[in-house]
Design a protein around this motif. Structure first.
Motif: not given
Length: 82
Positions: A6-10
């Motif tokens: 999720i952090v990488l996608e953001v």
């Protein structure tokens, strides 16, 4: 989905927006249709100041980060690490 994914996608979304803005800030190099009609007569495409060099460096850094995150997300998805 894990927190890492999720952090990488953001981060990739933010990097995409930032990369788009940085690319749009670059000065045109000429050679397009507007130059045929006198649009590029007053521009000095050969010179590049410190701000332009820093903008180029920042754009390359953000682009490399963007590519690295895309590859990381692909590997996470491919090997089902998250």
């Amino acid at each position: 989905m894990t927190i890492v994914k999720i952090v990488l996608e953001v981060v990739v979304i933010l990097a995409s927006i930032l990369l788009t803005m940085l690319i749009l800030l670059h000065k045109g190099k000429g050679g397009g249709l507007s130059d045929m009609f006198g649009g590029g007569i007053g521009s000095n495409a050969g010179t590049s100041g410190a701000a332009e060099k820093n903008l180029n460096r920042l754009t390359i850094i953000v682009a490399l980060i963007w590519v690295a995150i895309i590859i990381a997300l692909d590997l996470i998805t491919k090997y089902k690490l998250a």
